[in-house]
Design a protein around this motif. Structure first.
Motif, PDB file in Angstrom:
ATOM      1  N   ARG A 110     -10.075   5.659   1.831  1.00 50.24           N
ATOM      2  CA  ARG A 110      -9.324   6.808   2.324  1.00 50.24           C
ATOM      3  C   ARG A 110     -10.260   7.965   2.648  1.00 50.24           C
ATOM      4  O   ARG A 110     -10.126   8.621   3.670  1.00 50.24           O
ATOM      5  CB  ARG A 110      -8.294   7.261   1.277  1.00 50.24           C
ATOM      6  CG  ARG A 110      -7.196   6.246   1.016  1.00 50.24           C
ATOM      7  CD  ARG A 110      -6.504   6.525  -0.309  1.00 50.24           C
ATOM      8  NE  ARG A 110      -5.391   5.625  -0.567  1.00 50.24           N
ATOM      9  CZ  ARG A 110      -5.513   4.384  -1.029  1.00 50.24           C
ATOM     10  NH1 ARG A 110      -6.712   3.883  -1.254  1.00 50.24           N
ATOM     11  NH2 ARG A 110      -4.455   3.638  -1.242  1.00 50.24           N
ATOM     12  N   TRP A 128      -5.253   6.094  -9.555  1.00 43.42           N
ATOM     13  CA  TRP A 128      -3.978   6.741  -9.211  1.00 43.42           C
ATOM     14  C   TRP A 128      -3.182   7.108 -10.470  1.00 43.42           C
ATOM     15  O   TRP A 128      -2.040   6.727 -10.646  1.00 43.42           O
ATOM     16  CB  TRP A 128      -3.158   5.868  -8.259  1.00 43.42           C
ATOM     17  CG  TRP A 128      -3.945   5.381  -7.097  1.00 43.42           C
ATOM     18  CD1 TRP A 128      -4.061   4.098  -6.674  1.00 43.42           C
ATOM     19  CD2 TRP A 128      -4.741   6.165  -6.198  1.00 43.42           C
ATOM     20  NE1 TRP A 128      -4.885   4.021  -5.590  1.00 43.42           N
ATOM     21  CE2 TRP A 128      -5.320   5.269  -5.268  1.00 43.42           C
ATOM     22  CE3 TRP A 128      -5.039   7.515  -6.088  1.00 43.42           C
ATOM     23  CZ2 TRP A 128      -6.175   5.700  -4.240  1.00 43.42           C
ATOM     24  CZ3 TRP A 128      -5.895   7.947  -5.071  1.00 43.42           C
ATOM     25  CH2 TRP A 128      -6.448   7.046  -4.163  1.00 43.42           C
ATOM     26  N   ASP A 180      -3.855  -0.855  -5.787  1.00 42.30           N
ATOM     27  CA  ASP A 180      -3.253   0.470  -5.935  1.00 42.30           C
ATOM     28  C   ASP A 180      -2.185   0.499  -7.018  1.00 42.30           C
ATOM     29  O   ASP A 180      -2.152   1.412  -7.835  1.00 42.30           O
ATOM     30  CB  ASP A 180      -2.657   0.933  -4.607  1.00 42.30           C
ATOM     31  CG  ASP A 180      -3.693   1.587  -3.708  1.00 42.30           C
ATOM     32  OD1 ASP A 180      -4.856   1.719  -4.146  1.00 42.30           O
ATOM     33  OD2 ASP A 180      -3.347   1.971  -2.584  1.00 42.30           O
ATOM     34  N   ARG A 219       2.614   3.649   2.517  1.00 39.84           N
ATOM     35  CA  ARG A 219       1.297   3.636   3.167  1.00 39.84           C
ATOM     36  C   ARG A 219       0.681   5.023   3.209  1.00 39.84           C
ATOM     37  O   ARG A 219       1.373   6.052   3.193  1.00 39.84           O
ATOM     38  CB  ARG A 219       1.414   3.077   4.581  1.00 39.84           C
ATOM     39  CG  ARG A 219       2.172   1.775   4.728  1.00 39.84           C
ATOM     40  CD  ARG A 219       1.788   0.678   3.739  1.00 39.84           C
ATOM     41  NE  ARG A 219       0.392   0.349   3.680  1.00 39.84           N
ATOM     42  CZ  ARG A 219      -0.089  -0.905   3.641  1.00 39.84           C
ATOM     43  NH1 ARG A 219       0.740  -1.934   3.679  1.00 39.84           N
ATOM     44  NH2 ARG A 219      -1.377  -1.123   3.539  1.00 39.84           N
ATOM     45  N   CYS A 220      -0.649   5.034   3.288  1.00 37.85           N
ATOM     46  CA  CYS A 220      -1.409   6.285   3.343  1.00 37.85           C
ATOM     47  C   CYS A 220      -2.333   6.255   4.554  1.00 37.85           C
ATOM     48  O   CYS A 220      -2.327   5.319   5.356  1.00 37.85           O
ATOM     49  CB  CYS A 220      -2.208   6.468   2.064  1.00 37.85           C
ATOM     50  SG  CYS A 220      -3.557   5.262   1.911  1.00 37.85           S
ATOM     51  N   LYS A 274       8.284   8.856   2.454  1.00 41.51           N
ATOM     52  CA  LYS A 274       7.152   7.937   2.370  1.00 41.51           C
ATOM     53  C   LYS A 274       7.263   6.923   3.499  1.00 41.51           C
ATOM     54  O   LYS A 274       8.364   6.520   3.874  1.00 41.51           O
ATOM     55  CB  LYS A 274       7.118   7.221   1.018  1.00 41.51           C
ATOM     56  CG  LYS A 274       6.865   8.164  -0.154  1.00 41.51           C
ATOM     57  CD  LYS A 274       6.831   7.401  -1.462  1.00 41.51           C
ATOM     58  CE  LYS A 274       6.560   8.344  -2.628  1.00 41.51           C
ATOM     59  NZ  LYS A 274       6.534   7.620  -3.928  1.00 41.51           N
TER      60      LYS A 274
END
Length: 268
Positions: free
Chosen positions: A49, A93, A146, A209-210, A241
């Motif tokens: 990321r 996380w 994740d 998702r990111c 989201k």
């Protein structure tokens, strides 16, 4: 009947995809998947990321441990840490767990490639990271993925997305373990339980998702137009989201093979 069309693992969190023709499903997911992770000195995880160069880092399990290679770097084999290896509390996380450190050679290699101090850690038998109890049984565990042991996406869902994008993207943007062909777009949203070969799976929740999916795996650069996340947000938004793919937990372990039929045992 739908078919399992591809299998992939990512032995080091955020690294390049490693396609397989067959894989053993363990309680933590596919064997060797996300069992290693780069962390900062304070134990926080380092991912693609914020460091897109991860997608050009190739990590391959070998009998000795993990073989690392990357552009401009010498190859390195990292041994699996011994039982008495030093440990580090790591943060995935907001999940804090104790992982085994891989050693100074691996730390130097990663730090050089990522251009900032890094440590390599490993999921050993002592590490315990529970899956979110809202969507899992008390005994369910996960490695450095994740949040869930497995991720499944259908080819049809990606094809649907690509009809909406200025430029199509490849499946490896989304980093699934299991890809299924022969179904309608987003059929996986309706599936609750599957049998693939000897393996039984429960689909527990959609995958949020990111911005990592905006990183082009060929160039290791984020898309300047924030695609495909921007387009997905126009029609796959739920509770603020963006959802694409399904998180999965194995209920019966075993071996999966590309080409296995996918039997839908239960739908929501």
């Amino acid at each position: 009947m739908p078919t399992l069309s591809s299998l992939s693992i990512y032995p080091l969190k955020s690294c390049a995809e490693l396609p397989l023709t067959h894989a053993t499903v363990e309680p933590l997911g596919l064997q060797h998947d996300r069992r290693w992770m780069a962390v900062r000195s304070d134990g926080t995880c380092m991912t693609g990321r914020e460091l897109p160069g991860f997608v050009h880092l190739r990590a391959v399990p070998v009998p000795e441990g993990l073989h690392l290679s990357a552009p401009g770097m010498p190859e390195l084999v990292v041994p699996v840490p011994p039982a008495d290896a030093p440990r580090l509390d790591v943060n995935v996380w907001n999940d804090i767990c104790s992982a085994a450190r891989a050693g100074d050679d691996a730390d130097r290699w990663l730090s050089t490639y990522l251009r900032e101090p890094a440590r390599l850690v490993y999921v050993d038998a002592r590490m315990q990271r529970p899956v979110d109890p809202k969507h899992a049984a008390p005994e369910d565990r996960v490695g450095f993925a994740d949040a869930y042991p497995l991720l499944l996406i259908s080819e049809a869902s990606l094809a649907d997305l690509n009809t909406r994008l200025p430029q199509p993207v490849e499946m490896n943007r989304f980093r699934p373990n299991l890809v299924v062909s022969g179904c309608e777009p987003f059929a996986e949203d309706r599936w609750k339980r599957l049998r693939i070969g000897e393996v039984e799976l429960t689909l527990v929740k959609p995958c949020a998702r990111c911005a990592f999916i905006n990183v082009d795996t060929r160039t290791a650069r984020p898309d300047s137009a924030q695609q495909p996340l921007r387009t997905l947000a126009t029609y796959r938004n739920r509770d603020n989201k963006v959802m694409f793919g399904q998180n999965v937990i194995a209920r019966r372990t075993g071996v999966l093979r590309v080409g296995d039929p996918v039997e839908v045992l239960e739908e929501v």
